[in-house]
Motif scaffolding. Sequence first.
Motif, PDB file in Angstrom:
ATOM      1  N   UNK A 170       0.841  -1.204   0.000  1.00  0.00           N
ATOM      2  CA  UNK A 170       0.000   0.000   0.000  1.00  0.00           C
ATOM      3  C   UNK A 170       0.868   1.243   0.000  1.00  0.00           C
ATOM      4  N   UNK A 171       1.916   1.224   0.849  1.00  0.00           N
ATOM      5  CA  UNK A 171       2.808   2.382   0.941  1.00  0.00           C
ATOM      6  C   UNK A 171       3.507   2.692  -0.366  1.00  0.00           C
ATOM      7  N   UNK A 172       3.927   1.636  -1.084  1.00  0.00           N
ATOM      8  CA  UNK A 172       4.653   1.843  -2.327  1.00  0.00           C
ATOM      9  C   UNK A 172       3.805   2.508  -3.405  1.00  0.00           C
ATOM     10  N   UNK A 173       2.491   2.366  -3.295  1.00  0.00           N
ATOM     11  CA  UNK A 173       1.604   2.955  -4.303  1.00  0.00           C
ATOM     12  C   UNK A 173       1.360   4.439  -4.066  1.00  0.00           C
ATOM     13  N   UNK A 174       1.777   4.935  -2.913  1.00  0.00           N
ATOM     14  CA  UNK A 174       1.488   6.315  -2.539  1.00  0.00           C
ATOM     15  C   UNK A 174       2.737   7.184  -2.524  1.00  0.00           C
TER      16      UNK A 174
END
Length: 721
Positions: free
Chosen positions: A360-364
């Motif tokens: 999730x973090x990598x997408x933001x």
Amino acid sequence: MPLANRTVLTYCERSVPLAAIAAARLAAYPIDLVADPKHARDAPALLSLSGSEELEGQTSILRFLARAASTQAMYGNSPLSSTRVDQWLEFSSVLVSGAGLESACAVINDYLSLRTFLVDYSVTAADVACWGQLQGTTQWDKLKLSGSFPHLARWYDFLCSLPELQDVAEQYGPKRRKTTAGPAEAAKEAEKKGGKASAASKAAAAAPGDTGSFEIDLPNASEGKVTTRFPPEPSGYLHIGHAKAAMLNQYFAEHYKGRLLLRFDDTNPSKEKDEYVEQILKDVAAMGVKYDKLSYTSDFFPQMTDCADRLIKLGHLYADDTPVERMREERMEGTESACRYRTKDENLEIWKEMQAGSEVGKKNCLRFRMDMSNPNKALRDPTAARCNPTHHWRTGHTYKVYPTYDFACPFVDAMEGVTHALRTSEYRDRQEQYYRVLKMCQEAWPGLPDVHLWDFSRLTFVNTLMSKRKLDWFVKTGRVEGWTDPRFPTVQGLYRRGLQLDAMREFILSQGASKNVTLMEWDKIWTINKKIIDPVCPRHTAISDLQRVNLHLTNGPQSPEVISVPKNKKHPPAGLKATTQSQDIWLEQADAAAVKEGEEVTLMDWGNCIIRRIETGASGEITGLTGELHLEGNFKTTKLKLTWLPVTRDLVPLELHDFDHLLTKKKLEEDDSFEDFINPCSRWTIMPFYTGTGWRSFAKQPARHTRHFLKQSPTLFRFPH
């Protein structure tokens, strides 16, 4: 007689040894001053030491005080520096009123064009000696006001501002009116008196700050309180544009007696390597840039992580998972992202995922909430941080998210106490963004000081790329040898091609703090380089094997004779080289084609020769010459002065590697792809050439040989095994 344990300086009250008194103040060496009315005016000053020892003459006294200094290195930091101090002490004696003062001032002015001090990087006895001589003559006041010696005037005014020297001048110097006029005022004053102002003064008067002048005032700058920084990204080697930034930052730090910070902007682990850090430090040292502190942006990752938390809570940052291409389109169109209205709690939760490096973090990414409708696209919610799981060369895998330049630069500048951030004018559209980010950070992190931006023109050259990303493409695709390739504009590439540090400094400082961006030819910097190396470089001769012609000297030596001749007739320190004189010698085809039968010519470093016979081939080229030595002939009467090599097995085979630009187009437009303009032949080898003995030690020198085959653009040499 002086009392025990006292050091007394005795002098004539009408000829005060200002330099000696000033040196004693700077050296913190206590002396008693005695203006003896019986001391003859033309008699040298006398320093009586405790006991019965005495030193006579200001030069000897200065040498003693410089060695005795306890507060600073007034005699230089090395034996070489001490020798240079001695040279300037001797030179200072010519700085007296009279016809020779102006020419002596010109010598120092030229020397100081690239320097702050005469020796090393602080005040030495050399500076004090020359300052004292100028301070003691009012003729210097007129020369200074003329504007003809801007570098000398800058140096003089700086020394006059030192408390110790200022006090000596006020107490013991001749009474004079102040002459602190800048170049513009100097030009006006000179014209008012019917004289001629220097070109630099006229330029400064016409357009201060935009004509290669440093006569500018940084906003809110005060002496002793200015801190500048040079923040290279370790994603490649430094190029000449970086060199300009480093030298300008150093210049203003020294000008205001402030500090210069060197900080590596290591916020992109995908591109950065410790190799680049090592090479940048090497280049900075080679350029003579002295910094007061070395740091890394990664030193401040914990503070920036904390600051991001605070900025999210204040509503200045939000997390956005819009795909990169779509985000780019929205920014161009001024369309707000759907993620812009996430709650603070949502943003904080995603921020934690980003720090953990989760899917999730990598997408933001984190974005500043600014103004998506602003005409200045740099203010349309710029990115503040991104996830990157790549190993960081310094912090390893400690962090999974890294700040962007837009976030890190203003925050770390403020954290480190930078007062003035100098940037190239290409960042001008992002100045408001810088100040807005800084204001947000100050709100989140109370106590952060203000930082003032000052922009200057970036260097742009014809047929040259300055982007490290594009230069890296050449390296990775094998089109160049590496970052030190002589076709590259990198500092090491230019050094390898023969550029001298003094030439680079003179060229960069000649640009001043101008904000005008111009596309420059390379000729100017190579012309400066030639001016520096031409008087001192050794001269050697090389002749192409494919274009050489035999000249048989009927009365030449029956067996080869070796003599020693100067490598540079006008520069004895270049040393001697061995030259072999033989009955048969080689000439270049072009020289052979220029001579006529019966003509008397001069063989360089040997003497005159009369050409008796010329042999030609079927196509008309010269195949051989026969001549007779006429050593009693006058070389002044000959039209041709020819270089030559002996016909001997001792000749050294030599390859010549010559270069052209990497690009075929002078200036790339925004929609141009640089790959479409790659020069298919930017390097070629000419071989074999032959040269006489002594060339090996000269292989890295960028001098021309007598036939000028090196000319302005130096060529690399390689000796076949």
